[in-house]
Design an enzyme around this catalytic site. Structure first.
Site, PDB file in Angstrom:
ATOM      1  CB  CYS A  32      -0.900  -0.282   1.081  1.00  0.00           C
ATOM      2  SG  CYS A  32      -1.724   1.550   1.737  1.00  0.00           S
ATOM      3  CE  LYS A  59     -10.604  -3.659   3.494  1.00  0.00           C
ATOM      4  NZ  LYS A  59     -11.903  -2.052   3.666  1.00  0.00           N
ATOM      5  CB  VAL A  72      -3.957   0.105   5.922  1.00  0.00           C
ATOM      6  CG1 VAL A  72      -4.222  -1.406   6.809  1.00  0.00           C
ATOM      7  CG2 VAL A  72      -3.258  -0.220   4.648  1.00  0.00           C
ATOM      8  CD  GLU A  85      -8.230   9.579   6.118  1.00  0.00           C
ATOM      9  OE1 GLU A  85      -7.677  10.351   4.695  1.00  0.00           O
ATOM     10  OE2 GLU A  85      -9.069   8.552   5.516  1.00  0.00           O
ATOM     11  CB  SER A  86      -1.890   8.220   5.278  1.00  0.00           C
ATOM     12  OG  SER A  86      -1.808   8.816   3.227  1.00  0.00           O
TER      13      SER A  86
HETATM   14  N1  LIG Z   1      -7.369   8.526   2.224  1.00  0.00           N
HETATM   15  C1  LIG Z   1      -6.653   7.474   2.694  1.00  0.00           C
HETATM   16  C2  LIG Z   1      -6.619   6.012   1.711  1.00  0.00           C
HETATM   17  C3  LIG Z   1      -5.916   5.117   2.482  1.00  0.00           C
HETATM   18  C4  LIG Z   1      -6.581   3.913   1.086  1.00  0.00           C
HETATM   19  O1  LIG Z   1      -6.589   4.452   0.248  1.00  0.00           O
HETATM   20  N2  LIG Z   1      -5.708   2.496   1.332  1.00  0.00           N
HETATM   21  C5  LIG Z   1      -5.779   1.294   1.128  1.00  0.00           C
HETATM   22  C6  LIG Z   1      -4.952   0.589   0.302  1.00  0.00           C
HETATM   23  S1  LIG Z   1      -3.533   1.275  -0.254  1.00  0.00           S
HETATM   24  C7  LIG Z   1      -6.867   0.457   1.097  1.00  0.00           C
HETATM   25  O2  LIG Z   1      -6.976   0.262   2.883  1.00  0.00           O
HETATM   26  N3  LIG Z   1      -7.481  -0.198   0.534  1.00  0.00           N
HETATM   27  C8  LIG Z   1      -8.683  -1.149   1.321  1.00  0.00           C
HETATM   28  C9  LIG Z   1     -10.009  -0.880   0.382  1.00  0.00           C
HETATM   29  O3  LIG Z   1     -10.575   0.085  -0.235  1.00  0.00           O
HETATM   30  O4  LIG Z   1     -10.902  -1.230   1.350  1.00  0.00           O
HETATM   31  C10 LIG Z   1      -5.068   7.475   3.772  1.00  0.00           C
HETATM   32  O5  LIG Z   1      -4.613   8.451   3.427  1.00  0.00           O
HETATM   33  O6  LIG Z   1      -5.003   6.790   4.749  1.00  0.00           O
END
Ligand SMILES: N[C@@H](CCC(=O)N[C@@H](CS)C(=O)NCC(=O)O)C(=O)O
Length: 242
Positions: A32, A59, A72, A85-86
């Site tokens: 990720c 999940k 994540v 939120e990253s």
């Molecule tokens: N806005 C979030 C985006 C995080 C994100 O999209 N993570 C993806 C993995 S790269 C995720 O957890 N995807 C799982 C899903 O979409 O259900 C951040 O900045 O943390």
């Protein structure tokens, strides 16, 4: 201790217990780019951490108690505090832990980094659209042009600044925030987008020398193989190569 390369936890798994003394926990997924932001900051600041990888295609129910969005990265502290939120996880780490500050102290420079991040956040969804189109065998010319145009703007910004990195002559927060997508350009077959961006090419070379970048790097072929599985919704995608 749960490690960066441990198998992911999926549905039916038991939620991990309290965070061990002296550590902070990161809920992550090995490929990720958003979680890589947090891993870069953890490394750059020399923070002791453990990683629990989550199977994002299967999940565990308990994961929604860690982050209601089910995404994540998520940080968990010894006190049970949860941060998601990253960009928020990265700012938290920079503020809560001693050592090198990755955000500048100058108010304008801080605002600059946040504005650039906001602009960059308009680029990341194009990567996903692009790779989905590529997988479906659709014409990707439009998405490719969009990425090239947007990266061209970053090239202009870096040219105007006339520094190696976006925040000056050493790596700072904004470089780590945008790096994961540059690392994946080759896997996305988008390296051409930088053919007229010499400053960005130079920045990429400089970034590759950074120890945190080196420690979190995934090779192009591995990422490509992962992506193929992920786009097919394979339950094995997140554990590819283990
Ligand atoms: N806005 C979030 C985006 C995080 C994100 O999209 N993570 C993806 C993995 S790269 C995720 O957890 N995807 C799982 C899903 O979409 O259900 C951040 O900045 O943390």
């Amino acid at each position: 201790m749960a490690g960066e390369h441990s198998r992911s936890l999926g549905k039916g798994s038991t939620a991990p217990g309290a965070v061990p003394e002296g550590l902070i926990r990161l809920y992550s997924m090995r490929f990720c780019p958003f979680a890589q932001r947090t891993r870069l900051v953890l490394r750059a600041k020399g923070i002791s951490y453990e990683v629990i990888n989550i199977n994002l295609k299967n999940k565990p129910d308990w994961f929604f108690e860690k982050n209601p969005f089910g995404l994540v990265p998520v940080l968990e502290t010894r006190k049970g505090q949860l941060i998601y939120e990253s960009p928020i996880t990265c700012d938290y780490l920079d503020e809560a832990f001693p050592g090198k500050k990755l955000m500048p102290s100058d108010p304008y420079e801080r605002a600059f980094q946040k504005m650039l991040l906001e602009r960059f956040s308009k680029i990341t969804p194009i990567f996903f659209k692009y790779s989905a189109a590529l997988k479906d065998g659709q014409d990707t010319t439009a998405q490719k042009a969009e990425v090239t145009e947007k990266l061209g703007k970053l090239e202009e910004i870096l040219s105007k600044r006339n520094t190696t990195f976006f925040g000056g002559d050493s790596v700072s927060m904004i470089d780590y925030m945008i790096w994961p997508w540059f690392e994946r350009l080759e896997a996305f077959e988008l390296m051409d987008s930088l053919s007229r961006a010499p400053k960005l090419q130079h920045w990429m070379e400089a970034m590759k020398k950074d120890p945190a970048v080196q420690a979190t790097m995934t090779d192009t072929q591995t990422f490509k193989n992962f992506l193929q599985l992920y786009l097919k919704n394979s339950l094995e995608a997140c554990d590819y190569g283990l």
